[in-house]
Design a protein around this motif. Structure first.
Motif, PDB file in Angstrom:
ATOM      1  N   GLY A  59       2.643   7.534   6.513  1.00 13.17           N
ATOM      2  CA  GLY A  59       2.362   6.593   5.431  1.00 13.17           C
ATOM      3  C   GLY A  59       3.285   5.387   5.465  1.00 13.17           C
ATOM      4  O   GLY A  59       2.867   4.253   5.210  1.00 13.17           O
ATOM      5  N   MET A 102       2.132   3.110   8.188  1.00  8.47           N
ATOM      6  CA  MET A 102       0.951   2.352   7.758  1.00  8.47           C
ATOM      7  C   MET A 102       1.354   1.137   6.938  1.00  8.47           C
ATOM      8  O   MET A 102       0.857   0.020   7.149  1.00  8.47           O
ATOM      9  CB  MET A 102       0.035   3.242   6.917  1.00  8.47           C
ATOM     10  CG  MET A 102      -0.743   4.280   7.691  1.00  8.47           C
ATOM     11  SD  MET A 102      -1.819   5.223   6.574  1.00  8.47           S
ATOM     12  CE  MET A 102      -2.665   6.279   7.749  1.00  8.47           C
ATOM     13  N   GLY A 103       2.269   1.367   5.977  1.00  5.98           N
ATOM     14  CA  GLY A 103       2.684   0.266   5.113  1.00  5.98           C
ATOM     15  C   GLY A 103       3.421  -0.826   5.849  1.00  5.98           C
ATOM     16  O   GLY A 103       3.330  -2.007   5.482  1.00  5.98           O
ATOM     17  N   LYS A 131       0.049  -4.112   7.533  1.00  9.40           N
ATOM     18  CA  LYS A 131      -0.065  -5.286   6.668  1.00  9.40           C
ATOM     19  C   LYS A 131       0.024  -6.614   7.440  1.00  9.40           C
ATOM     20  O   LYS A 131      -0.328  -7.665   6.903  1.00  9.40           O
ATOM     21  CB  LYS A 131       1.006  -5.250   5.586  1.00  9.40           C
ATOM     22  CG  LYS A 131       2.430  -5.348   6.089  1.00  9.40           C
ATOM     23  CD  LYS A 131       3.396  -5.274   4.909  1.00  9.40           C
ATOM     24  CE  LYS A 131       4.849  -5.312   5.361  1.00  9.40           C
ATOM     25  NZ  LYS A 131       5.759  -5.209   4.208  1.00  9.40           N
ATOM     26  N   TRP A 145      -4.612  -2.278   4.021  1.00  7.17           N
ATOM     27  CA  TRP A 145      -3.397  -1.571   4.445  1.00  7.17           C
ATOM     28  C   TRP A 145      -2.689  -0.922   3.263  1.00  7.17           C
ATOM     29  O   TRP A 145      -2.151   0.195   3.379  1.00  7.17           O
ATOM     30  CB  TRP A 145      -2.440  -2.541   5.142  1.00  7.17           C
ATOM     31  CG  TRP A 145      -1.807  -3.551   4.213  1.00  7.17           C
ATOM     32  CD1 TRP A 145      -2.261  -4.798   3.913  1.00  7.17           C
ATOM     33  CD2 TRP A 145      -0.614  -3.358   3.457  1.00  7.17           C
ATOM     34  NE1 TRP A 145      -1.433  -5.421   3.012  1.00  7.17           N
ATOM     35  CE2 TRP A 145      -0.398  -4.550   2.711  1.00  7.17           C
ATOM     36  CE3 TRP A 145       0.306  -2.321   3.315  1.00  7.17           C
ATOM     37  CZ2 TRP A 145       0.678  -4.712   1.853  1.00  7.17           C
ATOM     38  CZ3 TRP A 145       1.386  -2.481   2.465  1.00  7.17           C
ATOM     39  CH2 TRP A 145       1.566  -3.665   1.742  1.00  7.17           C
ATOM     40  N   HIS A 161      -1.942   3.004   2.763  1.00  8.44           N
ATOM     41  CA  HIS A 161      -0.554   3.427   2.555  1.00  8.44           C
ATOM     42  C   HIS A 161      -0.430   4.239   1.267  1.00  8.44           C
ATOM     43  O   HIS A 161       0.187   5.321   1.252  1.00  8.44           O
ATOM     44  CB  HIS A 161       0.339   2.185   2.505  1.00  8.44           C
ATOM     45  CG  HIS A 161       1.742   2.460   2.024  1.00  8.44           C
ATOM     46  ND1 HIS A 161       2.662   3.159   2.771  1.00  8.44           N
ATOM     47  CD2 HIS A 161       2.369   2.121   0.856  1.00  8.44           C
ATOM     48  CE1 HIS A 161       3.802   3.245   2.098  1.00  8.44           C
ATOM     49  NE2 HIS A 161       3.649   2.616   0.940  1.00  8.44           N
ATOM     50  N   ARG A 162      -1.004   3.742   0.195  1.00  7.94           N
ATOM     51  CA  ARG A 162      -0.910   4.426  -1.094  1.00  7.94           C
ATOM     52  C   ARG A 162      -1.641   5.763  -1.069  1.00  7.94           C
ATOM     53  O   ARG A 162      -1.140   6.759  -1.617  1.00  7.94           O
ATOM     54  CB  ARG A 162      -1.492   3.532  -2.197  1.00  7.94           C
ATOM     55  CG  ARG A 162      -1.397   4.131  -3.589  1.00  7.94           C
ATOM     56  CD  ARG A 162      -1.860   3.151  -4.635  1.00  7.94           C
ATOM     57  NE  ARG A 162      -3.235   2.729  -4.413  1.00  7.94           N
ATOM     58  CZ  ARG A 162      -3.872   1.835  -5.168  1.00  7.94           C
ATOM     59  NH1 ARG A 162      -3.220   1.233  -6.164  1.00  7.94           N
ATOM     60  NH2 ARG A 162      -5.119   1.506  -4.926  1.00  7.94           N
ATOM     61  N   CYS A 201      -2.239   7.735   1.547  1.00  8.04           N
ATOM     62  CA  CYS A 201      -1.505   8.701   2.374  1.00  8.04           C
ATOM     63  C   CYS A 201      -0.286   9.232   1.639  1.00  8.04           C
ATOM     64  O   CYS A 201      -0.032  10.446   1.621  1.00  8.04           O
ATOM     65  CB  CYS A 201      -1.092   8.042   3.694  1.00  8.04           C
ATOM     66  SG  CYS A 201      -0.286   9.172   4.857  1.00  8.04           S
ATOM     67  N   GLN A 202       0.484   8.329   1.010  1.00  9.21           N
ATOM     68  CA  GLN A 202       1.687   8.754   0.308  1.00  9.21           C
ATOM     69  C   GLN A 202       1.363   9.570  -0.940  1.00  9.21           C
ATOM     70  O   GLN A 202       2.081  10.521  -1.266  1.00  9.21           O
ATOM     71  CB  GLN A 202       2.546   7.536  -0.067  1.00  9.21           C
ATOM     72  CG  GLN A 202       3.025   6.704   1.120  1.00  9.21           C
ATOM     73  CD  GLN A 202       3.831   7.513   2.115  1.00  9.21           C
ATOM     74  OE1 GLN A 202       3.283   8.343   2.841  1.00  9.21           O
ATOM     75  NE2 GLN A 202       5.130   7.277   2.151  1.00  9.21           N
TER      76      GLN A 202
END
Length: 387
Positions: free
Chosen positions: A223, A226-227, A231, A240, A244-245, A247-248
């Motif tokens: 995650g 990804m972030g 982006k 993105w 990210h959100r 996955c986390q």
């Protein structure tokens, strides 16, 4: 010697080398002090056996607990629990074999899962207690008074290592160590083991390990990647951020379940390791703080306090990842997981780290080229305006 005799001798010698030496059956064991016991039982795990004489008229029991192939600088213990099946309430006889060759026996009542086997009086009378170290085995000799109307009791046995300063280390949490308990009937000589609880505890610890490895140890690093790296890709927009959100958030929810199973194991199953537990609680607090800050306190990009939010988000995020990886590896060691599982996880982390390094270099090259191209365009535009 004939050819056939040579072959037989060779294979006999080969088998003697390959096949490990095992402890002899309890009924053929002979104690050096010529003490004889009317009953004995080979215990199912930890290469141990129990020998005893029961005196019905007085309720007194003579016991010899024999732990074969004991490690150097180790401790062994045998205990009975007159009140319950759990570890708490057990009345234990402990033998400590130190690195200087000395060996000591003492009694220790277990009042909590975090016990360090401190010396103390038991809940029943102990008339004699001694220990010996013979042929690589530790033997505990004890004579004690059974509690009134108690001939069938829960018993447990265990082994662990002793540190250089003489401190008793926690026992391993391998399947054998978790199976070392059952019931014993001193009259009939029947000794039984309790597999059901062991299987459920083993399944629970496996669930705990899998959930936390997947959530804290794998999904959260992915995650973060990804972030950081999605982006900068043109054309993704806010996609993105949603990836990210998502996955986390999913890893955090799975981590909550894994955290809960860890607390249950520590409070009910006797598997307790203070550093691992403290780091787990710290991880839960850091992740909860991240969720609170991201959901409730996230300022807009042009806000003057956005820089402080970014600093907090990055520091707490990377600290959580580092602690999570350490705690997952510590968990493998605590549970004595097979090397293939630990090595597989280390391989995954190394792969993610290599991927992150490649992406980091690629991202900076791409950003620099993009800025260089933009600067060139700006210079061309300015030149056109001047002409």
């Amino acid at each position: 010697m004939t050819f056939t005799a040579n072959i037989v001798f060779f294979f006999t010698f080969l088998i003697a080398i390959i096949v490990p030496i095992t402890s002899q059956p309890c009924n053929s064991y002979r104690f050096s002090n010529n003490i004889k016991y009317a009953a004995c039982e080979d215990l199912p795990v930890l290469e141990s056996s129990l020998h005893w004489n029961y005196h019905p008229s007085s309720g007194i029991v003579d016991v010899a607990f024999n732990k074969a192939n004991a490690k150097d600088s180790s401790w062994v213990a045998w205990a009975i629990n007159p009140i319950s099946k759990g570890m708490v309430g057990s009345q234990s006889f402990v033998a400590v074999h130190k690195s200087n060759g000395t060996i000591k026996a003492y009694t220790s009542p277990i009042t909590s899962y975090a016990t360090m086997l401190q010396e103390g009086n038991l809940s029943f009378s102990v008339y004699s207690l001694s220990t010996s170290y013979t042929n690589g085995g530790i033997i505990i000799f004890a004579t004690f008074q059974l509690p009134p109307n108690k001939t069938v009791v829960n018993h447990a046995w265990q082994e662990g290592l002793v540190s250089e300063d003489g401190t008793l280390k926690a026992h391993s949490f391998s399947r054998s160590n978790l199976q070392s308990y059952g019931t014993i009937d001193f009259i009939s000589g029947k000794v039984s083991k309790s597999d059901g609880d062991v299987n459920s505890r083993t399944m629970l610890r496996n669930v705990h390990g899998i959930l936390n490895t997947v959530s804290w140890g794998i999904m959260m690093p992915i995650g973060v990647m990804m972030g950081r790296y999605l982006k900068v890709v043109d054309g993704l927009g806010s996609t993105w951020f949603h990836l990210h959100r998502a996955c986390q958030s999913l890893s955090f929810l799975i981590g909550i379940v894994g955290f809960g199973t860890g607390l249950y194991i520590g409070n009910h199953s006797g598997i307790h390791h203070a550093p691992h537990r403290c780091v787990g609680i710290t991880l839960m607090c850091l992740a909860s703080a991240q969720v609170l800050v991201v959901v409730c306190l996230r300022p807009k990009k042009d806000h003057k306090y956005r820089i402080f939010w970014n600093i907090f988000h990055y520091i707490v995020g990377y600290a959580t990842i580092a602690l999570a990886i350490w705690n997952v590896l510590k968990g493998f060691d605590i549970l004595n997981a097979h090397n293939v599982w630990k090595n597989s996880y280390v391989g995954i982390i190394i792969s993610l780290a290599v991927t992150a390094v490649i992406l980091e270099v690629t991202t900076w090259i791409w950003i620099c080229n993009k800025k260089r191209a933009k600067n060139s365009q700006d210079h061309v535009a300015i030149g056109e305006q001047l002409t």
